[in-house]
Design an enzyme around this catalytic site. Structure first.
Site, short mmCIF file in Angstrom:
data_model
loop_
_atom_site.label_atom_id
_atom_site.label_comp_id
_atom_site.label_asym_id
_atom_site.label_seq_id
_atom_site.Cartn_x
_atom_site.Cartn_y
_atom_site.Cartn_z
N HIS A 1 -0.22 -36.91 0.66
CA HIS A 1 -0.54 -35.89 1.67
C HIS A 1 -0.14 -34.49 1.18
CE1 HIS A 1 -0.67 -33.76 5.49
NE2 HIS A 1 0.60 -33.39 5.28
N SER B 1 -6.45 -34.91 3.32
CA SER B 1 -5.74 -35.97 2.58
C SER B 1 -5.99 -37.35 3.18
CB SER B 1 -4.24 -35.68 2.54
OG SER B 1 -3.69 -35.73 3.84
N HIS C 1 -1.97 -30.23 0.87
CA HIS C 1 -1.38 -28.89 1.00
C HIS C 1 -1.46 -28.03 -0.25
CE1 HIS C 1 0.31 -29.23 5.03
NE2 HIS C 1 0.76 -30.43 4.74
N GLU D 1 -2.42 -28.12 9.33
CA GLU D 1 -2.56 -29.59 9.25
C GLU D 1 -3.95 -30.08 9.64
OE1 GLU D 1 -0.64 -31.66 7.83
OE2 GLU D 1 1.29 -30.60 7.74
N1 H2B Z 1 8.57 -31.60 6.32
C1 H2B Z 1 8.02 -31.98 5.17
N2 H2B Z 1 8.76 -32.58 4.24
N3 H2B Z 1 6.72 -31.80 4.93
C2 H2B Z 1 5.91 -31.20 5.83
O1 H2B Z 1 4.70 -31.04 5.55
C3 H2B Z 1 6.47 -30.76 7.06
C4 H2B Z 1 7.85 -31.02 7.28
N4 H2B Z 1 5.76 -30.15 8.01
N5 H2B Z 1 8.41 -30.66 8.46
C5 H2B Z 1 6.37 -29.47 9.10
C6 H2B Z 1 7.63 -30.14 9.57
C7 H2B Z 1 5.29 -29.18 10.13
O2 H2B Z 1 4.66 -30.34 10.58
C8 H2B Z 1 5.70 -28.34 11.34
C9 H2B Z 1 6.20 -27.00 11.03
O3 H2B Z 1 6.61 -29.06 12.14
FE FE Z 2 1.50 -31.75 6.20
#
Ligand code: H2B
Ligand code: FE
Length: 299
Positions: free
Chosen positions: A163, A227, A168, A208
């Site tokens: 993912h 993803s 990202h 997302e």
């Molecule tokens: N933590 C990690 N390790 N990867 C992410 O993509 C992620 C996260 N996204 N913590 C954040 C939260 C996002 O979903 C929002 C800001 O909560």
């Molecule tokens: Fe993510």
């Protein structure tokens, strides 16, 4: 609850993990697999002991883990040309993704840094939204390094290396997109709990699960869509509702568990959507101390 504004990336806490970490819950696909659990512990420990400035440890992914990567890559690659947004398609070749090898965070981070100044920092699992968003202010993307369980290559209940790297990383090599994500990060620095929650939703429905109009169609730019083979097909089938995004308005609750999105927030164009998002973020920037402005590159 009081919060501290981090003055540097070192002050962004990457140690507090929400969700599974290595203690998988009963509904996690790897819950009954002790070998998988130990693998998670080992990879998570590498993230915990990593220090900023050190190279990110390379993982020797097992044949089983490479198989998961190959399955996902092979399927996604067929959908990208038609359904990924143009920014993603432009950045994708910069990283040399191959179905036969799980990319190393260290190598992708070097490409990203040259493109937009973003870097990757390894993390043991899902970070608290505030810490995760604060990292973006320092042009840092916190990324997990473990692989989802091989019993379900198309599904993960949490972020994993597939993912993060496919969804990202390519988008973060686009300068306008990286700039937008940077602004969201800066907005989080002085945000109170309510504002953090709203920013989390903004992030969720754009970074997302965002989609954008392009050439008469709708294309994916959100990492959760890009993803996931199933989610991308679902989006492309056009049965989900499309709603224009108003960043300042209340946003619906997020769900990690109800399957594919029944509604996508759509940007009319990437440029226009980014301009609205940035204007909203700037309303939160107002009380940033000057030394922090300097630290995040605003001054
Ligand atoms: N933590 C990690 N390790 N990867 C992410 O993509 C992620 C996260 N996204 N913590 C954040 C939260 C996002 O979903 C929002 C800001 O909560
Ligand atoms: Fe993510």
């Amino acid at each position: 609850r009081p919060f501290r504004i981090p003055r540097s990336l070192e002050e962004v806490d990457n140690g507090q993990i929400l969700g599974f970490s290595a203690d998988l819950s009963e509904d996690h696909p790897g819950f009954h697999d002790p070998v998988y659990k130990q693998r998670r512990v080992d990879i998570c420990n590498l993230a915990r002991t990593h220090r900023i400035g050190q190279p990110i440890p390379r993982i020797d992914y097992s044949p089983e883990e490479v198989d998961v990567w190959r399955t996902v890559m092979t399927e996604l690659q067929q959908l990208f040309p038609q359904h990924a947004c143009k920014e993603f398609l432009r950045c994708w070749p910069m990283f040399g993704f191959s179905p036969d090898e799980v990319p190393q965070l260290e190598d992708l981070s070097a490409v990203l840094t040259r493109a937009t100044g973003f870097q990757i920092r390894p993390v043991a699992g899902l970070l608290r939204p505030r810490d995760f968003l604060n990292g973006l202010a320092f042009r840092t993307f916190h990324s997990t390094q473990y692989m989802r369980h091989h019993s379900s290559p198309r599904y993960t209940p949490e972020p994993d290396v597939v993912h993060e790297l496919i969804g990202h990383v390519p988008m973060l090599a686009d300068p306008a997109y990286a700039d937008l994500v940077h602004q969201i990060g800066i907005a989080s620095l002085t945000a109170d709990e309510k504002q953090i929650w709203h920013l989390t939703k903004v992030y969720w429905y754009t970074v997302e699960f965002g989609v954008v109009r392009e050439g008469g169609g709708v294309k994916a730019f959100g990492a959760g869509v890009l993803s996931s083979f199933g989610e991308l097909q679902h989006m492309a089938a056009g049965r989900a509702e499309l709603v224009p995004l108003d960043v300042a308005a209340p946003l619906p609750r997020m769900s990690y568990k109800d399957g594919y999105q029944q509604r996508y927030f759509v940007l009319d164009s990437f440029e226009e959507g980014a301009a609205h998002l940035k204007a909203y973020c700037r309303t939160l920037h107002q009380h940033l101390p000057d030394d922090v402005r300097v630290a995040v590159g605003l001054l």
